[in-house]
Design a protein around this motif. Structure first.
Motif: not given
Length: 786
Positions: A689-704
Motif C-alpha cells: 500500500d505505497p504512498y507514491r511520489v505522484n500522490e504525495y506531490l498532488g497532496d501538497i499542491s491541493n494544500y497550497l
C-alpha cells in the motif's frame, strides 16, 4: 592467545637486549654522565619512568624492564588563552598505544597498531609479522645509563615541546606557527604507573596569537589486560574495533570490545558476590568535582554522578561510582593527571556538556573519564524546560533567575547523569523515548514512575506532550531509566562461568532475548542511513511512540506559550532581552515538530532485536501515517502565522515577517528535497500500500492551491506557493544537469507532471482575481516556463 603487530626492529632489539645492555653497562662514560646529569638537574622525580629537568630540558630515565611494555601517551589542554578550538581540560583525541625498544646507542618509540590481532601459534603469523612492521615515531640517543636500576636516559625536550599530531588537542595541527621563545617545559612528575608532563606553547597565526599549556601523560598499561566483552548493535556502548586474521577462514573477522570500567569484586568477596550479596568493587570509579563550580549546583552534580550507583547495586556492587570535591590544600592532587577522573567546569559562552573517557585499546577498559560542563549549558537547560513545559508549569515561567533553585538543580542533575553515562561508555539511545505510548505521557501516575523516556541516554528532554489540565507534575526525564539499569548489567555484571569473551556470548544474548518483548529495553543509534532513509522511532528530542500525535500536542502547547510569552518573560528590567531569547527557544522547539513528522515521509523502522512486537527487521511507515504526517506539516504551515507574529510580539520585538517567511519557505523546500523524494520512492517499492511520489506531490499542491482566493491573497500563502514551484523546477534542472543521476525516470516523470499541473492552475488563476493575485500567478508561470 592474541598479539598485536610487533615491529621487526622491536622483536630483534628485544632478543638481543641482554647482550646490548651488558655492553652498555660497561660503558663507564655513560655511567659517569648519569651522575653528572642528575647532580645538575633542577628537579628529579622517581617513578616507573623517572624524570629529570634542567633549564627547561627534559630527560626520561627508562628502565630496561619497561622496554617492550605497552604504554599510552595522551594529551589534554591544561590552560589556554583562546577557546576557539579547545578548552582547558579537553582531550580531543584518544591516547595512542606505544612501546619503547633500544639497542646499544638509541631508544626507539614505536606507535602500535591496536586494531589487528592474530593467534601467535597460527602458521600464517610468520607472514603477518613480515607484513606488519611497525613504524618508529622517534629515535633518541642514549645520553646516560643508571647502572643501579639498569635504565637508559634520553632527552625528550624536542618531542614534548612540539605537537604530537596523533594526540594533539587541536585536531592534529596547530592553529599557527609555533613561537620557540614562548615554548618551554613547565613541569614533569613521575609516579608508579604514569608520568605527567606540562609544556607551555606559543603560536602565532593569521587571526591572532595564542598561548596554551599542554598536559601529556605517559601511562603504563597492566601486563595482563582486563577480559574484554564483545560489543553488539543491540546495546548502545562505545566500542574498540578489532580485526582478526586466521588460517581457519579466508576472510578477516571484524568485531569490537565494549568500552567499560574494570568493576570487579575483591578476591576475598567473589564468593559473597556470587551468592548475591552487595560488595564494594576492588577499585571504585571516583569523579572529582571542580571547585570552581558554584556551590549551589555542586549538590545536584554529585547526585547526578551517584545516581548511577543504583544501577551498579542492581548487579551486586555498592559505592561503585563516587563523587568527591577537588581536594583542598593537597599539593599532590593534580586534576589533569591521568589517574584523576574529573567533572570540569568550562567558562565559555558555549552551551554544551560532554562525557569523555580514555581506554586501554587492548581490552576496551576505561582507565580515566571526564565531563566538561560548559557555563551556558545551564541557560540552555532552562530554555528547554521553558519552551517544552511552560504551558503546564507556572514554576518555570519568568527569567532563569526567577526560577527556584530546586527546579534548576533537577535539570543540572539530569545533564550531569547523562554525561556520566557517556563517561561510563554508553552511547545515546534515541529509541528510549519511543518505548512510551504518547498518551501515557499525559498520565500523572505513569510520568511520576517512568519520566519521559526509558533511558537518560536519550535526547529526550522534558514533557512537551502533557496538556494543561492533565495534572502532570513529573515533567523531566527519569533519574535512570529501565534501559539504563539493563545496559549497566549487560556491560558490567561479571559472568563467572565464562572463561573468555566468546563464552560470555550465550549469556549476554539470552539477557537480550529475555527482554525482547518490552520496548523499554530497545536501543537505537543516531538516525539516518546511507540512502537518506529515516527511522521515525530514532528522533532526537522527540517523545512517545507516535511522532505525529506527539507533535500535535507539542504544537498546541507552543501556541499557548507564545500567546503568553510577553507576560511570562518580562518580569524585570531584562524582560525585552529575555523575551527575544525565549521567543527563539520556543520557535526552535516548535520547529522540532516539523523535523519529527518529516521523518515519517518515506520513513522506515529498523530493529536489531526481532520480537513479537517487531517481527521484521525493516518495516516501512504506512501510507496512512505518511499522509497524516504531511497533513500535520501543511496544516501548521497554513495557520502558524496567526500566532507567531502577533501585534503583542511585534510591538516589543519589531517585524517578524521576514524571518517567518524564510522559515516557512525552508519547510516547504524540505518537503520536496532530494532526500525526501528518494526515500519516498524507495519506501513505495517495499509495501503493498505505497504512498507514491505522484500522490504525495498532488497532496501538497491541493494544500497550497486548492484554497479560497482569500487565503491565496495572503503573503504567507503566496510565499509557500512560490517556494514550492521553485523547488520543483530546481529538481528538474539539477537532474538534467547531472545526466539524470539524482532521480530515476519514474520520479522525474512525477515531478514534471506535477509542475505541468501547477502550471495549468496558474494559467487559470492569472486570468481572474485582483491585480496582486494576477501578478502573483503570472510570476509562477514565469518560474515554470523560464
Amino acid at each position: 592467545m592474541f598479539r598485536y603487530k610487533l615491529s621487526l626492529l622491536l622483536i630483534m632489539g628485544m632478543i638481543a637486549l641482554a647482550f646490548k645492555v651488558d655492553a652498555q653497562s660497561s660503558n663507564s662514560a655513560l655511567i659517569k654522565k648519569y651522575q653528572s646529569l642528575v647532580s645538575k638537574a633542577d628537579t628529579s622525580d622517581d617513578g616507573f619512568i623517572s624524570v629529570h629537568m634542567n633549564h627547561n630540558k627534559l630527560w626520561l630515565e627508562i628502565p630496561d624492564s619497561i622496554m617492550g611494555r605497552d604504554l599510552l601517551i595522551g594529551s589534554r589542554v591544561e590552560e589556554i588563552s583562546s577557546t576557539r578550538n579547545a578548552v582547558a581540560g579537553q582531550m580531543m583525541h584518544n591516547p595512542m598505544m606505544v612501546r619503547f625498544s633500544q639497542d646499544e646507542k638509541s631508544v626507539y618509540l614505536h606507535a602500535m597498531d591496536t586494531k589487528n590481532q592474530m593467534d601467535e601459534n597460527d602458521p600464517i603469523s610468520i607472514s603477518f609479522d613480515r607484513n606488519s612492521m611497525q613504524t618508529i615515531m622517534h629515535a633518541f640517543t642514549i645520553e646516560a645509563r643508571n647502572q643501579k636500576n639498569n635504565a637508559s636516559v634520553i632527552e625528550v625536550t624536542k618531542l614534548f615541546n612540539s605537537q604530537i599530531p596523533q594526540i594533539s588537542p587541536f585536531g592534529g595541527a596547530s592553529r599557527g606557527k609555533s613561537i620557540p621563545e614562548a615554548t618551554r617545559t613547565i613541569s614533569a612528575r613521575a609516579y608508579s604507573a604514569n608520568v605527567e608532563i606540562v609544556t607551555q606553547m606559543g603560536f602565532t597565526g593569521k587571526r591572532q596569537q595564542f598561548m596554551c599549556s599542554l598536559h601529556r601523560s605517559i601511562v603504563l598499561l597492566p601486563e595482563t589486560p582486563m577480559q574484554p566483552r564483545l560489543s553488539t548493535k543491540k546495546i548502545g556502548y562505545y566500542d574498540e574495533p578489532k580485526k582478526e586474521l586466521s588460517s581457519e577462514y579466508m576472510d578477516v573477522k571484524s568485531y569490537a570490545f565494549v568500552k567499560r570500567w574494570r568493576i570487579e569484586a575483591k578476591k576475598e568477596d567473589i564468593k559473597r558476590h556470587k551468592n548475591g550479596e552487595l560488595v564494594e568493587p576492588a577499585k571504585p570509579i571516583v569523579f572529582y568535582v571542580d571547585n570552581s563550580i558554584p556551590e549551589k549546583w555542586k549538590t545536584y552534580i554529585k547526585a547526578g554522578i551517584e545516581d548511577w550507583q543504583k544501577a551498579f547495586e542492581a548487579i551486586g556492587f555498592k559505592n561503585a561510582i563516587v563523587a568527591k570535591d577537588y581536594p583542598v590544600n593537597d599539593t599532590s592532587f593534580h586534576a589533569n593527571d591521568f589517574t584523576n577522573s574529573c567533572f570540569r567546569y568550562v567558562t565559555t559562552e558555549k552551551a554544551n556538556a560532554m562525557g569523555l573517557h580514555w581506554i586501554d585499546p587492548r581490552s576496551g577498559e576505561i582507565l580515566q573519564g571526564d565531563v566538561l560542563f560548559y557555563h551556558n549549558v545551564i541557560k540552555k537547560l532552562y530554555q528547554w524546560r521553558f519552551a517544552q513545559t511552560a504551558a503546564v508549569d507556572p514554576a518555570i515561567r519568568g527569567n532563569a533567575a526567577d526560577v527556584d533553585d530546586q527546579i534548576m538543580g533537577e535539570l543540572i542533575r539530569y545533564a550531569s547523569a547523562h554525561e556520566i553515562g557517556h563517561a561510563l561508555g554508553l552511547k545515546h539511545n534515541y529509541r528510549a523515548s519511543y518505548a512510551y505510548p504518547v498518551d501515557s505521557l499525559r498520565s500523572p501516575t505513569f510520568t511520576k514512575k517512568y519520566g519521559t523516556a526509558a533511558s537518560i541516554m536519550d535526547y529526550a528532554r522534558n514533557n512537551y506532550i502533557a496538556q494543561p489540565g492533565d495534572k502532570v507534575t513529573s515533567l523531566t526525564p527519569p533519574l535512570l531509566g529501565t534501559y539504563d539499569y539493563f545496559s549497566i548489567k549487560w556491560a558490567y555484571q561479571p559472568i563467572y562461568s565464562a572463561a573468555n569473551p566468546q563464552e560470555e556470548l550465550a549469556v549476554l544474548n539470552q539477557w537480550i532475548a529475555d527482554r525482547s518483548k518490552d520496548d523499554m529495553y530497545l536501543y537505537g543509534p543516531k538516525n539516518g542511513k546511507g540512502d537518506g532513509t529515516l527511522d521515525p522511532s530514532l528522533q532526537s528530542e522527540s517523545l512517545g511512540d507516535d511522532v505525529v500525535k506527539a507533535s500535535r500536542y507539542g504544537a498546541a502547547n507552543a501556541k499557548i506559550i507564545m500567546e503568553n510569552l510577553v507576560e511570562w518573560t518580562g518580569k524585570n528590567q531584562n524582560g525585552s532581552l529575555n523575551l527575544k531569547g525565549m521567543y527563539e527557544a520556543v520557535l526552535k522547539q516548535y520547529n522540532q515538530y516539523f523535523k519529527h513528522t518529516e521523518a515519517c515521509l518515506g520513513g522506515m523502522y529498523e530493529f536489531d532485536v526481532i520480537s513479537k512486537n517487531h517481527p521484521e527487521k525493516f518495516q516501512t511507515v504506512s501510507r496512512k501515517k505518511q499522509k497524516e504526517a504531511l497533513g500535520f506539516i501543511m496544516e501548521e504551515l497554513l495557520s502558524q502565522y496567526d500566532w507567531l507574529s502577533t501585534e503583542k510580539l511585534t510591538q516589543r520585538m519589531g517585524s517578524l515577517a521576514q524571518t517567518t517567511m524564510k522559515s516557512q519557505g525552508e519547510k516547504v523546500s524540505n518537503l520536496i528535497s532530494r532526500s525526501v523524494l528518494v526515500r519516498m520512492y524507495t519506501c513505495s517499492t517495499m509495501t503493498k500500500d505505497p504512498y507514491r511520489v505522484n500522490e504525495y506531490l498532488g497532496d501538497i499542491s491541493n494544500y497550497l492551491f486548492n484554497v479560497s482566493n482569500k487565503k491565496q491573497s495572503t503573503a504567507w500563502m503566496r510565499n509557500m506557493q512560490v517556494e514550492y514551484v521553485k523547488g520543483l523546477k530546481k529538481l528538474l534542472n539539477e537532474n538534467s544537469a547531472d545526466g539524470g543521476h539524482i532521480f530515476n525516470n519514474v520520479t522525474m516523470a512525477d515531478i514534471k507532471a506535477e509542475l505541468d499541473h501547477v502550471h495549468s492552475i496558474a494559467l487559470k488563476k492569472a486570468e481572474k482575481g485582483n491585480a496582486s493575485l494576477k501578478a502573483h500567478f503570472n510570476y509562477i508561470k514565469y518560474i515554470i516556463e523560464g
